[in-house]
Write a protein that holds these residues in place. Structure first.
Motif, mmCIF file in Angstrom:
data_model
loop_
_atom_site.group_PDB
_atom_site.id
_atom_site.type_symbol
_atom_site.label_atom_id
_atom_site.label_comp_id
_atom_site.label_asym_id
_atom_site.label_seq_id
_atom_site.Cartn_x
_atom_site.Cartn_y
_atom_site.Cartn_z
ATOM 1 N N LEU A 1 0.826 -1.129 0.008
ATOM 2 C CA LEU A 1 -0.082 0.078 -0.098
ATOM 3 C C LEU A 1 0.853 1.384 0.038
ATOM 4 O O LEU A 1 0.664 2.282 -0.725
ATOM 5 N N ARG A 2 1.977 1.137 0.865
ATOM 6 C CA ARG A 2 2.678 2.246 0.994
ATOM 7 C C ARG A 2 3.428 2.833 -0.684
ATOM 8 O O ARG A 2 3.388 3.670 -0.813
ATOM 9 N N ASP A 3 3.872 1.842 -1.211
ATOM 10 C CA ASP A 3 4.423 2.171 -2.435
ATOM 11 C C ASP A 3 3.330 2.457 -3.377
ATOM 12 O O ASP A 3 3.819 3.464 -4.360
ATOM 13 N N LEU A 4 2.207 2.082 -3.441
ATOM 14 C CA LEU A 4 1.103 2.663 -4.501
ATOM 15 C C LEU A 4 0.647 4.226 -3.826
ATOM 16 O O LEU A 4 0.600 4.999 -4.708
ATOM 17 N N VAL B 1 2.573 11.339 6.632
ATOM 18 C CA VAL B 1 1.087 10.674 6.659
ATOM 19 C C VAL B 1 1.022 9.531 7.569
ATOM 20 O O VAL B 1 0.159 9.434 8.399
ATOM 21 N N PHE B 2 1.978 8.573 7.445
ATOM 22 C CA PHE B 2 1.690 7.463 8.184
ATOM 23 C C PHE B 2 2.004 7.638 9.540
ATOM 24 O O PHE B 2 1.131 7.089 10.588
ATOM 25 N N CYS B 3 3.202 8.457 10.002
ATOM 26 C CA CYS B 3 3.271 8.540 11.305
ATOM 27 C C CYS B 3 3.069 9.661 11.976
ATOM 28 O O CYS B 3 3.153 9.879 13.412
ATOM 29 N N GLY B 4 2.230 10.530 11.550
ATOM 30 C CA GLY B 4 1.529 11.687 12.114
ATOM 31 C C GLY B 4 2.315 12.907 12.282
ATOM 32 O O GLY B 4 3.572 12.799 11.911
ATOM 33 N N ILE B 5 1.954 13.914 12.999
ATOM 34 C CA ILE B 5 2.946 14.933 13.337
ATOM 35 C C ILE B 5 2.867 15.350 14.885
ATOM 36 O O ILE B 5 1.595 15.468 15.279
ATOM 37 N N THR C 1 -1.783 4.086 12.813
ATOM 38 C CA THR C 1 -1.170 2.970 13.527
ATOM 39 C C THR C 1 -1.868 1.770 13.100
ATOM 40 O O THR C 1 -1.423 0.738 13.240
ATOM 41 N N ASN C 2 -3.223 2.003 12.387
ATOM 42 C CA ASN C 2 -3.871 0.631 12.106
ATOM 43 C C ASN C 2 -3.970 0.416 10.613
ATOM 44 O O ASN C 2 -4.526 -0.602 10.249
ATOM 45 N N GLU D 1 -7.800 6.517 6.805
ATOM 46 C CA GLU D 1 -7.153 5.335 6.172
ATOM 47 C C GLU D 1 -7.934 5.276 4.531
ATOM 48 O O GLU D 1 -7.169 4.961 3.710
ATOM 49 N N PRO D 2 -9.268 5.483 4.439
ATOM 50 C CA PRO D 2 -9.854 5.144 3.215
ATOM 51 C C PRO D 2 -8.980 6.175 2.056
ATOM 52 O O PRO D 2 -8.870 5.771 0.849
#
Length: 401
Positions: free
Chosen positions: A66-69, A118-122, A151-152, A180-181
């Motif tokens: 998903l991260r690559d996409l 985006v994934f880790c937040g700020i 995180t999920n 997430e969506p």
């Protein structure tokens, strides 16, 4: 090409997300909010996830990250600009000044750093982002996070549902997961992962009603099961009826879990492992009202009561007598232990072939004795987020059955 007409057709292509540094943002004081039972150990979780995807690759499944996409989509400046606007809005930023500062900060980052943020937040102590001019900005600055981490996100099945040649983006019931969506929205629109037969989102994102992937199960091309629960609203289900009919689904069964405390999702309850074989949660009472949505040529579809015994209802939906294998066997303590540890949450990669968690020893042995080919891996860290193999994989293409 997107093609999903069952839970059990040979799995050819799947989307996963290997946990990243967002796991280090699971904070002991926020476990309930972040939907974890304990803080996970990142390197251990990554080794477990690598074992999971290794099993899939060895079985001939194309594994897409998903991260690559998402990273590929964010290389498009137009996509990144609109995603940033959507993401900030969905993050419920209290201060307009802070939202503006966040947008500028995101815009200053390289694509790699942008995706990481985006994934880790700020975090609240990020000096490059601030709003000291308003009360909302000052008080938000005292928070652990200005923008919460995702995180999920490794539970890829929850936020998007592929059905037939179409899909729908979930509308998540918890604030922690509602962004997430968006990852899938932009990955689908700006990459070619769903290339081929035309696809569309069959659930309008403007609808306010919740629906999540764990509540949806497709038995075959004609029949779907949807669980109504605190995570999936009846009004959301109603909006899916016509789109499902339009793509050839003729049988829609609604399982009413709203008064059943043991179940939030269908995949808490059972997994389909072969054409007529299911692993199920034996702690769940058989009393679950089930309804069938019946087409009405003279107007709106109507509900027909099927049974208040979900096993009877499932037999009618399947058109055959199912073989039910109890998670953890007949012992109440073992059943409770293995159900709690996601023993009934299996990913079927071909008819009669599944991936499960090694700690569910009794369940896996019962499956083996029933002639089901079982692959397993140890998973003490990944399960701290309270889900199993089915949740960690979003099937994109399966063979027809």
């Amino acid at each position: 090409m997107l093609r999903i007409h069952s839970e059990i057709g040979k799995l050819n292509q799947v989307i996963v997300h290997r946990p990243g540094n967002e796991f280090k943002m699971v904070h002991p004081s926020m476990l309930a909010e972040q939907l974890f039972e304990a803080t996970p150990f990142l390197s251990g979780a990554q080794k477990e996830h690598d074992a999971f995807t290794g099993i899939l690759r060895d079985a001939g499944v194309e594994v897409i990250e998903l991260r690559d996409l998402f990273s590929k989509a964010m290389n498009d400046a137009h996509a990144r600009r609109h995603f940033t606007d959507d993401f900030i809005k969905a993050s419920h930023i209290q201060s307009k000044g802070l939202a503006k500062s966040l947008a500028a900060y995101y815009d200053s980052l390289s694509v790699e750093d942008f995706v990481e943020r985006v994934f880790c937040g700020i975090r609240g102590d990020t000096t490059d982002v601030m709003d000291s001019a308003t009360l909302a900005g000052l008080t938000t600055g005292n928070s652990l996070f200005l923008v919460r981490p995702l995180t999920n996100a490794y539970f890829t099945r929850d936020a998007c549902v592929n059905v037939g040649y179409n899909y729908f983006l979930s509308r998540m019931a918890t604030v922690e997961r509602e962004r997430e969506p968006l990852l899938y929205k932009y990955a689908i629109e700006y990459t070619d992962v769903y290339k081929g037969k035309p696809t569309k989102n069959i659930y309008d994102p403007k609808y306010p009603w919740h629906i999540e992937g764990g509540c949806f199960m497709q038995l075959n091309a004609d029949t779907v099961l949807i669980g109504c629960s605190p995570r999936t609203d009846t009004r959301a289900i109603e909006q899916l009826i016509d789109p499902l009919y339009d793509q050839g689904v003729t049988n829609i069964y609604i399982f009413d879990f709203t008064n059943t405390h043991e179940v939030l999702f269908f995949d808490d309850m059972l997994s389909m492992v072969d054409a007529e074989t299911f692993i199920f949660n034996p702690l769940l009472s058989g009393i679950v009202p089930v309804y069938k949505i019946v087409p009405n040529p003279d107007g709106d579809p109507y509900l027909s009561f099927v049974s208040d015994d979900w096993k009877v209802a499932l037999e009618k939906a399947l058109g055959a007598k199912p073989n039910f294998i109890p998670c953890g066997g007949d012992d109440p303590i073992t059943s409770a232990w293995e159900t709690w540890n996601m023993g009934s949450n299996l990913l079927t990669i071909a008819p009669g072939e599944v991936v499960g968690l090694a700690r569910a020893e009794v369940t896996l042995d019962l499956l083996d004795k029933a002639g089901i080919k079982v692959h397993s891996f140890a998973c003490p860290e990944l399960t701290r987020g309270r889900a199993g193999c089915r949740c960690m994989a979003l099937p994109v293409n399966r063979d027809e059955i």
